[in-house]
Motif scaffolding. Structure first.
Motif, PDB file in Angstrom:
ATOM      1  N   GLY A   1       0.786  -1.098  -0.109  1.00  0.00           N
ATOM      2  CA  GLY A   1       0.069   0.009  -0.087  1.00  0.00           C
ATOM      3  C   GLY A   1       0.803   1.250   0.093  1.00  0.00           C
ATOM      4  O   GLY A   1       0.204   2.516   0.122  1.00  0.00           O
ATOM      5  N   PHE A   2       2.145   1.121  -0.101  1.00  0.00           N
ATOM      6  CA  PHE A   2       3.036   2.191  -0.135  1.00  0.00           C
ATOM      7  C   PHE A   2       2.692   3.227  -1.352  1.00  0.00           C
ATOM      8  O   PHE A   2       2.353   2.768  -2.367  1.00  0.00           O
ATOM      9  CB  PHE A   2       4.539   2.052  -0.093  1.00  0.00           C
ATOM     10  CG  PHE A   2       4.864   1.437   1.387  1.00  0.00           C
ATOM     11  CD1 PHE A   2       4.089   1.715   2.547  1.00  0.00           C
ATOM     12  CD2 PHE A   2       6.014   0.773   1.386  1.00  0.00           C
ATOM     13  CE1 PHE A   2       4.378   1.281   3.701  1.00  0.00           C
ATOM     14  CE2 PHE A   2       6.408   0.307   2.600  1.00  0.00           C
ATOM     15  CZ  PHE A   2       5.579   0.655   3.677  1.00  0.00           C
ATOM     16  N   LYS A   3       2.981   4.313  -1.302  1.00  0.00           N
ATOM     17  CA  LYS A   3       2.782   5.281  -2.520  1.00  0.00           C
ATOM     18  C   LYS A   3       4.066   5.621  -3.254  1.00  0.00           C
ATOM     19  O   LYS A   3       4.827   5.992  -2.442  1.00  0.00           O
ATOM     20  CB  LYS A   3       2.112   6.381  -1.851  1.00  0.00           C
ATOM     21  CG  LYS A   3       0.899   6.543  -1.234  1.00  0.00           C
ATOM     22  CD  LYS A   3       0.280   7.992  -0.769  1.00  0.00           C
ATOM     23  CE  LYS A   3      -1.033   7.764  -0.103  1.00  0.00           C
ATOM     24  NZ  LYS A   3      -0.807   7.387   1.091  1.00  0.00           N
ATOM     25  N   PHE A   4       4.182   5.241  -4.432  1.00  0.00           N
ATOM     26  CA  PHE A   4       5.332   5.780  -5.193  1.00  0.00           C
ATOM     27  C   PHE A   4       4.979   6.742  -6.268  1.00  0.00           C
ATOM     28  O   PHE A   4       3.916   6.841  -7.032  1.00  0.00           O
ATOM     29  CB  PHE A   4       5.645   4.284  -5.974  1.00  0.00           C
ATOM     30  CG  PHE A   4       6.212   3.348  -5.234  1.00  0.00           C
ATOM     31  CD1 PHE A   4       7.494   2.741  -5.493  1.00  0.00           C
ATOM     32  CD2 PHE A   4       5.473   2.758  -4.294  1.00  0.00           C
ATOM     33  CE1 PHE A   4       8.071   1.670  -4.721  1.00  0.00           C
ATOM     34  CE2 PHE A   4       6.166   1.345  -3.511  1.00  0.00           C
ATOM     35  CZ  PHE A   4       7.278   1.240  -3.786  1.00  0.00           C
ATOM     36  N   ILE A   5       5.980   7.672  -6.450  1.00  0.00           N
ATOM     37  CA  ILE A   5       5.619   9.030  -7.313  1.00  0.00           C
ATOM     38  C   ILE A   5       5.886   8.489  -8.704  1.00  0.00           C
ATOM     39  O   ILE A   5       7.073   7.944  -8.808  1.00  0.00           O
ATOM     40  CB  ILE A   5       6.219  10.334  -6.652  1.00  0.00           C
ATOM     41  CG1 ILE A   5       5.961  10.579  -5.386  1.00  0.00           C
ATOM     42  CG2 ILE A   5       6.315  11.221  -7.829  1.00  0.00           C
ATOM     43  CD1 ILE A   5       6.968  11.867  -4.884  1.00  0.00           C
ATOM     44  N   LEU A   6       4.981   8.457  -9.301  1.00  0.00           N
ATOM     45  CA  LEU A   6       5.149   8.088 -10.846  1.00  0.00           C
ATOM     46  C   LEU A   6       5.912   9.470 -11.593  1.00  0.00           C
ATOM     47  O   LEU A   6       5.341  10.477 -11.598  1.00  0.00           O
ATOM     48  CB  LEU A   6       3.763   8.060 -11.501  1.00  0.00           C
ATOM     49  CG  LEU A   6       3.945   7.627 -12.977  1.00  0.00           C
ATOM     50  CD1 LEU A   6       4.578   6.296 -13.209  1.00  0.00           C
ATOM     51  CD2 LEU A   6       2.501   7.413 -13.510  1.00  0.00           C
ATOM     52  N   LEU A   7       6.977   9.076 -12.197  1.00  0.00           N
ATOM     53  CA  LEU A   7       7.634  10.043 -13.290  1.00  0.00           C
ATOM     54  C   LEU A   7       7.513   9.699 -14.649  1.00  0.00           C
ATOM     55  O   LEU A   7       7.237  10.837 -15.359  1.00  0.00           O
ATOM     56  CB  LEU A   7       9.331   9.889 -12.866  1.00  0.00           C
ATOM     57  CG  LEU A   7       9.700  10.027 -11.483  1.00  0.00           C
ATOM     58  CD1 LEU A   7      11.090   9.843 -11.213  1.00  0.00           C
ATOM     59  CD2 LEU A   7       9.242  11.382 -10.979  1.00  0.00           C
ATOM     60  N   GLU A   8       7.451   8.394 -15.108  1.00  0.00           N
ATOM     61  CA  GLU A   8       7.161   8.374 -16.292  1.00  0.00           C
ATOM     62  C   GLU A   8       6.596   6.835 -16.503  1.00  0.00           C
ATOM     63  O   GLU A   8       6.833   5.778 -15.729  1.00  0.00           O
ATOM     64  CB  GLU A   8       8.507   8.236 -17.272  1.00  0.00           C
ATOM     65  CG  GLU A   8       9.256   9.540 -17.477  1.00  0.00           C
ATOM     66  CD  GLU A   8      10.448   9.678 -18.479  1.00  0.00           C
ATOM     67  OE1 GLU A   8      10.102   9.352 -19.557  1.00  0.00           O
ATOM     68  OE2 GLU A   8      11.699   9.913 -17.830  1.00  0.00           O
ATOM     69  N   GLU A   9       5.869   6.503 -17.509  1.00  0.00           N
ATOM     70  CA  GLU A   9       5.241   5.070 -17.945  1.00  0.00           C
ATOM     71  C   GLU A   9       5.364   4.942 -19.209  1.00  0.00           C
ATOM     72  O   GLU A   9       5.285   5.858 -20.155  1.00  0.00           O
ATOM     73  CB  GLU A   9       3.622   5.605 -17.743  1.00  0.00           C
ATOM     74  CG  GLU A   9       2.996   4.279 -17.612  1.00  0.00           C
ATOM     75  CD  GLU A   9       1.418   4.462 -17.394  1.00  0.00           C
ATOM     76  OE1 GLU A   9       0.713   3.338 -18.171  1.00  0.00           O
ATOM     77  OE2 GLU A   9       0.998   5.447 -16.557  1.00  0.00           O
ATOM     78  N   TYR A  10       5.656   3.718 -19.507  1.00  0.00           N
ATOM     79  CA  TYR A  10       6.356   3.356 -20.892  1.00  0.00           C
ATOM     80  C   TYR A  10       5.208   2.071 -21.648  1.00  0.00           C
ATOM     81  O   TYR A  10       4.539   1.751 -20.671  1.00  0.00           O
ATOM     82  CB  TYR A  10       7.567   2.889 -21.008  1.00  0.00           C
ATOM     83  CG  TYR A  10       8.543   3.645 -20.253  1.00  0.00           C
ATOM     84  CD1 TYR A  10       9.092   4.656 -21.096  1.00  0.00           C
ATOM     85  CD2 TYR A  10       8.795   3.366 -19.024  1.00  0.00           C
ATOM     86  CE1 TYR A  10      10.069   5.631 -20.355  1.00  0.00           C
ATOM     87  CE2 TYR A  10       9.919   4.338 -18.208  1.00  0.00           C
ATOM     88  CZ  TYR A  10      10.474   5.424 -19.195  1.00  0.00           C
ATOM     89  OH  TYR A  10      11.405   6.082 -18.547  1.00  0.00           O
ATOM     90  N   ALA A  11       5.262   2.266 -22.761  1.00  0.00           N
ATOM     91  CA  ALA A  11       4.156   1.268 -23.451  1.00  0.00           C
ATOM     92  C   ALA A  11       4.696  -0.065 -23.195  1.00  0.00           C
ATOM     93  O   ALA A  11       3.657  -1.045 -23.194  1.00  0.00           O
ATOM     94  CB  ALA A  11       4.194   1.581 -24.929  1.00  0.00           C
ATOM     95  N   SER A  12       5.922  -0.433 -22.726  1.00  0.00           N
ATOM     96  CA  SER A  12       6.523  -1.719 -22.487  1.00  0.00           C
ATOM     97  C   SER A  12       5.936  -2.209 -21.211  1.00  0.00           C
ATOM     98  O   SER A  12       6.097  -3.357 -20.861  1.00  0.00           O
ATOM     99  CB  SER A  12       7.650  -1.668 -22.611  1.00  0.00           C
ATOM    100  OG  SER A  12       8.406  -0.776 -21.440  1.00  0.00           O
ATOM    101  N   GLY A  13       5.077  -1.490 -20.514  1.00  0.00           N
ATOM    102  CA  GLY A  13       4.543  -1.851 -18.966  1.00  0.00           C
ATOM    103  C   GLY A  13       5.597  -1.649 -17.920  1.00  0.00           C
ATOM    104  O   GLY A  13       5.336  -2.291 -16.706  1.00  0.00           O
ATOM    105  N   ILE A  14       6.559  -0.875 -18.174  1.00  0.00           N
ATOM    106  CA  ILE A  14       7.587  -0.363 -17.277  1.00  0.00           C
ATOM    107  C   ILE A  14       7.325   1.323 -17.036  1.00  0.00           C
ATOM    108  O   ILE A  14       6.830   1.747 -17.797  1.00  0.00           O
ATOM    109  CB  ILE A  14       8.925  -0.563 -17.753  1.00  0.00           C
ATOM    110  CG1 ILE A  14       9.203  -2.154 -18.200  1.00  0.00           C
ATOM    111  CG2 ILE A  14       9.894  -0.101 -16.845  1.00  0.00           C
ATOM    112  CD1 ILE A  14       9.202  -3.107 -16.939  1.00  0.00           C
ATOM    113  N   CYS A  15       7.559   1.432 -15.484  1.00  0.00           N
ATOM    114  CA  CYS A  15       7.430   2.684 -15.288  1.00  0.00           C
ATOM    115  C   CYS A  15       8.682   3.164 -14.397  1.00  0.00           C
ATOM    116  O   CYS A  15       9.049   2.324 -13.751  1.00  0.00           O
ATOM    117  CB  CYS A  15       6.059   3.051 -14.598  1.00  0.00           C
ATOM    118  SG  CYS A  15       5.876   2.072 -13.043  1.00  0.00           S
ATOM    119  N   THR A  16       8.752   4.604 -14.072  1.00  0.00           N
ATOM    120  CA  THR A  16       9.774   4.962 -13.516  1.00  0.00           C
ATOM    121  C   THR A  16       9.184   5.686 -12.445  1.00  0.00           C
ATOM    122  O   THR A  16       8.229   6.696 -12.356  1.00  0.00           O
ATOM    123  CB  THR A  16      10.875   6.137 -14.164  1.00  0.00           C
ATOM    124  OG1 THR A  16      11.050   5.430 -15.323  1.00  0.00           O
ATOM    125  CG2 THR A  16      11.718   6.493 -13.469  1.00  0.00           C
TER     126      THR A  16
END
Length: 213
Positions: free
Chosen positions: A24-39
């Motif tokens: 349930g931790f909150k992760f700040i989203l920086l970038e999201e990629y079409a490959s299903g990976i996010c930063t």
């Protein structure tokens, strides 16, 4: 410290967070990629590349004030640093683009000036020489008029219809070569005309007659 630094995050009205399915931790989203990976930035302030499948499908949007209360300061500090780096990068890109535009404008200007100079030289160099009869007049004698002859190009001719004799046809170049005494005479230079009382022998080669002389 972060509450006093709230303005540092301006330009980002909302902070997008992803909720970890496991804890349930909150992760700040920086970038999201079409490959299903996010930063993302985790609660410990680390930037990670993770699969989207680790998080809830619906993201959590936090306003600045709420984020200051809900997220760890180390995480927000990292986010602030990320935004600062992003801004600096964009600034450098804009500077490069601006410089490129200036350089291109200068090159275009130099090119246009070179083309103008080249065009001017070409037009001067390639100006066609005029030929044919450029002036004509009637006279009872062989009379040369300065104001009619001087404007002609060397390859242009003038004709004089001499009453009772025929048509005298001569190019300006031939006139200057064969009748130099006319050109330098006081009458021609000052009065603008010169007449021969009798036609000189050298003039007959320029006279067209229907009958032999």
């Amino acid at each position: 410290m972060l509450k006093n630094d709230k303005a540092s995050y301006m330009g980002q009205d909302l902070i997008t967070c992803l909720i970890n399915k496991k804890n349930g931790f909150k992760f700040i989203l920086l970038e999201e990629y079409a490959s299903g990976i996010c930063t993302v930035i985790n609660p410990n302030g680390e930037i990670l590349h993770l699969g989207l499948a680790l998080f809830e499908e619906e993201p959590l949007l936090l306003e600045e004030t709420t984020a200051l209360e809900d997220l760890p300061s180390v995480q927000l500090d990292k986010y602030k640093g990320y935004l600062d780096q992003l801004e600096q990068k964009e600034k450098r890109v804009r500077q490069v683009e601006q410089k490129s535009k200036v350089d291109i404008a200068i090159l275009d200007y130099k090119k246009s000036q070179a083309q103008k100079r080249s065009s001017t030289k070409a037009s001067t160099r390639k100006a066609p020489l005029l030929k044919g009869i450029g002036a004509s007049w009637n006279s009872t004698k062989l009379t040369f008029y300065k104001h009619k002859i001087e404007p002609l190009q060397p390859t242009q001719s003038f004709s004089i219809n001499i009453e009772g004799v025929g048509k005298f046809v001569c190019s300006k170049k031939d006139f200057l070569s064969n009748f130099n005494e006319v050109v330098i005479s006081t009458q021609y230079k000052n009065d603008g005309l010169y007449s021969f009382q009798t036609i000189p022998e050298k003039a007959y080669k320029f006279i067209q007659t229907s009958e032999p002389r």
